[in-house]
Write a protein that holds these residues in place. Sequence first.
Motif, PDB file in Angstrom:
ATOM      1  N   SER A 143       0.804  -1.225   0.000  1.00  0.00           N
ATOM      2  CA  SER A 143       0.000   0.000   0.000  1.00  0.00           C
ATOM      3  C   SER A 143       0.836   1.274   0.000  1.00  0.00           C
ATOM      4  CB  SER A 143      -0.928   0.014   1.226  1.00  0.00           C
ATOM      5  OG  SER A 143      -1.748  -1.136   1.253  1.00  0.00           O
ATOM      6  N   LEU A 144       2.060   1.202   0.497  1.00  0.00           N
ATOM      7  CA  LEU A 144       2.888   2.403   0.634  1.00  0.00           C
ATOM      8  C   LEU A 144       3.841   2.522  -0.551  1.00  0.00           C
ATOM      9  CD1 LEU A 144       3.756   2.095   4.433  1.00  0.00           C
ATOM     10  CD2 LEU A 144       1.892   3.391   3.370  1.00  0.00           C
ATOM     11  N   PRO A 145       3.709   3.557  -1.367  1.00  0.00           N
ATOM     12  CA  PRO A 145       4.601   3.726  -2.526  1.00  0.00           C
ATOM     13  C   PRO A 145       6.046   3.963  -2.101  1.00  0.00           C
ATOM     14  CG  PRO A 145       2.655   5.150  -2.682  1.00  0.00           C
ATOM     15  CD  PRO A 145       2.689   4.614  -1.292  1.00  0.00           C
ATOM     16  N   ASP A 146       6.975   3.523  -2.934  1.00  0.00           N
ATOM     17  CA  ASP A 146       8.397   3.688  -2.638  1.00  0.00           C
ATOM     18  C   ASP A 146       8.768   5.153  -2.455  1.00  0.00           C
ATOM     19  OD1 ASP A 146       8.541   0.983  -2.934  1.00  0.00           O
ATOM     20  OD2 ASP A 146       9.373   1.029  -4.954  1.00  0.00           O
ATOM     21  N   PHE A 147       8.309   6.004  -3.374  1.00  0.00           N
ATOM     22  CA  PHE A 147       8.730   7.404  -3.339  1.00  0.00           C
ATOM     23  C   PHE A 147       8.183   8.098  -2.093  1.00  0.00           C
ATOM     24  CE2 PHE A 147       4.751   7.382  -5.694  1.00  0.00           C
ATOM     25  CZ  PHE A 147       4.046   8.434  -5.133  1.00  0.00           C
ATOM     26  N   TRP A 148       6.974   7.719  -1.665  1.00  0.00           N
ATOM     27  CA  TRP A 148       6.400   8.312  -0.458  1.00  0.00           C
ATOM     28  C   TRP A 148       7.201   7.909   0.767  1.00  0.00           C
ATOM     29  CZ3 TRP A 148       4.253   6.374   4.050  1.00  0.00           C
ATOM     30  CH2 TRP A 148       3.551   7.300   4.842  1.00  0.00           C
ATOM     31  N   SER A 192      11.269  -3.422   0.898  1.00  0.00           N
ATOM     32  CA  SER A 192      10.056  -3.673   1.677  1.00  0.00           C
ATOM     33  C   SER A 192       8.869  -3.964   0.766  1.00  0.00           C
ATOM     34  CB  SER A 192       9.752  -2.464   2.570  1.00  0.00           C
ATOM     35  OG  SER A 192       9.511  -1.303   1.796  1.00  0.00           O
ATOM     36  N   ARG A 193       8.750  -3.230  -0.308  1.00  0.00           N
ATOM     37  CA  ARG A 193       7.663  -3.499  -1.255  1.00  0.00           C
ATOM     38  C   ARG A 193       7.901  -4.823  -1.980  1.00  0.00           C
ATOM     39  NH1 ARG A 193       3.617  -0.513  -3.322  1.00  0.00           N
ATOM     40  NH2 ARG A 193       2.804  -1.073  -5.367  1.00  0.00           N
ATOM     41  N   PHE A 194       9.134  -5.083  -2.349  1.00  0.00           N
ATOM     42  CA  PHE A 194       9.497  -6.344  -2.988  1.00  0.00           C
ATOM     43  C   PHE A 194       9.166  -7.521  -2.068  1.00  0.00           C
ATOM     44  CE2 PHE A 194      12.697  -9.678  -3.550  1.00  0.00           C
ATOM     45  CZ  PHE A 194      12.593  -9.945  -4.914  1.00  0.00           C
ATOM     46  N   SER A 195       9.482  -7.385  -0.784  1.00  0.00           N
ATOM     47  CA  SER A 195       9.246  -8.473   0.162  1.00  0.00           C
ATOM     48  C   SER A 195       7.762  -8.730   0.367  1.00  0.00           C
ATOM     49  CB  SER A 195       9.901  -8.139   1.509  1.00  0.00           C
ATOM     50  OG  SER A 195       9.284  -7.021   2.118  1.00  0.00           O
ATOM     51  N   ALA A 196       6.945  -7.690   0.287  1.00  0.00           N
ATOM     52  CA  ALA A 196       5.501  -7.874   0.484  1.00  0.00           C
ATOM     53  C   ALA A 196       4.919  -8.793  -0.583  1.00  0.00           C
ATOM     54  CB  ALA A 196       4.800  -6.514   0.470  1.00  0.00           C
ATOM     55  N   VAL A 197       5.301  -8.575  -1.840  1.00  0.00           N
ATOM     56  CA  VAL A 197       4.792  -9.399  -2.936  1.00  0.00           C
ATOM     57  C   VAL A 197       5.298 -10.832  -2.815  1.00  0.00           C
ATOM     58  CG1 VAL A 197       4.699  -9.669  -5.436  1.00  0.00           C
ATOM     59  CG2 VAL A 197       4.674  -7.380  -4.438  1.00  0.00           C
ATOM     60  N   VAL A 198       6.587 -10.999  -2.539  1.00  0.00           N
ATOM     61  CA  VAL A 198       7.179 -12.338  -2.439  1.00  0.00           C
ATOM     62  C   VAL A 198       6.609 -13.087  -1.234  1.00  0.00           C
ATOM     63  CG1 VAL A 198       9.334 -13.615  -2.145  1.00  0.00           C
ATOM     64  CG2 VAL A 198       9.276 -11.594  -3.606  1.00  0.00           C
ATOM     65  N   MET A 199       6.378 -12.377  -0.138  1.00  0.00           N
ATOM     66  CA  MET A 199       5.831 -13.025   1.054  1.00  0.00           C
ATOM     67  C   MET A 199       4.445 -13.572   0.779  1.00  0.00           C
ATOM     68  SD  MET A 199       3.404 -12.124   3.576  1.00  0.00           S
ATOM     69  CE  MET A 199       2.874 -13.226   4.878  1.00  0.00           C
ATOM     70  N   ARG A 200       3.599 -12.807   0.123  1.00  0.00           N
ATOM     71  CA  ARG A 200       2.242 -13.276  -0.183  1.00  0.00           C
ATOM     72  C   ARG A 200       2.284 -14.505  -1.086  1.00  0.00           C
ATOM     73  NH1 ARG A 200      -2.240  -9.809   0.163  1.00  0.00           N
ATOM     74  NH2 ARG A 200      -2.930 -10.500  -1.893  1.00  0.00           N
TER      75      ARG A 200
END
Length: 316
Positions: A143-148, A192-200
């Motif tokens: 949910s949290l964008p990288d740039f943000w 962190s965003r990469f890990s979220a997708v791989v974790m799911r």
Amino acid sequence: MLPYVFRRVMLAVLVLLLVSIGVFSIVRMLPGDAVILSLDEFSVLTPEALENARHELGIDRPFINQYGTWIWGVVRGDLGDSLVTRRSVSEELSKRVILTMHLALMAMFVGLVIAIPIGILSAVRQDTAADYGGRLFAIMGLSLPDFWMAVVVITFMTIVFQWFPPRGFEPIWIDPWKNIQQLGLPALIIGSRFSAVVMRMTRSSLLEVLREDYIRTAWSKGLGERTVIMRHAMKNALIPVVTVIGQQFSLLIGGTVIVEFIFLLPGVGSLTLDAVFLRDYTMIQGAVLFFATVMVFMNLLVDISYAWFDPRIRYN
């Protein structure tokens, strides 16, 4: 398997050729005049001066001639010269590629270290507090964008701790501590965003494998949980996970563009954004072709890796 690999390599070459045509066409549709932006403040902007500048840069020739010259140079390893700095695009990219790949690999490492253990724990302890915590982590990461996150982290570190990551880039084999200071936060944010997708994907894939008959047989034989999970279940569960890792790494490479710019890192991402602002056609073409090559190569690597994870897979 060799005929399959050959076909995949030829298809990859075709994809890169189509990408080159697309980017070569699109960059010339950008608003603004690259010639005017490349001239210094003391240049006289007369029609004759502009015409001479366009002729010198070779952008007054027909489109097909420009593309033919450029693609032939690409085949020979020459991406042309920058319209703004007049320096070789290949040399500029070679200086920046090390940082970008370093950041991407570090972010992938951070992501995998976080994602795989949490995904396994979430699947093995389904519908427990550990599972809910892992799923909440994945939702927040998506949910949290990288740039943000990059802007928030930099603002927080600057205001609260009066600290900003050192500018520039020092390879890890030269100065490991300074390298971690420079790339640690960006890698953590991207990872962190990469890990979220791989974790799911790890969780859902492992849950599906754990319901298979051969896993129930392994349990019935009295094998320990660690043996069943790591030796019998994980290898088959990793097949879709590897696919996601390959796809996400390609997106991760592209995601470094904005983060590099925010953290003032001299990588391919910041170079690409500067080239877009200055309408530097040749630099944009070279950078986009680099990103496309990485994506195509990762997809090819993922396809070939299937045979190792599942010997039942055969290539016709």
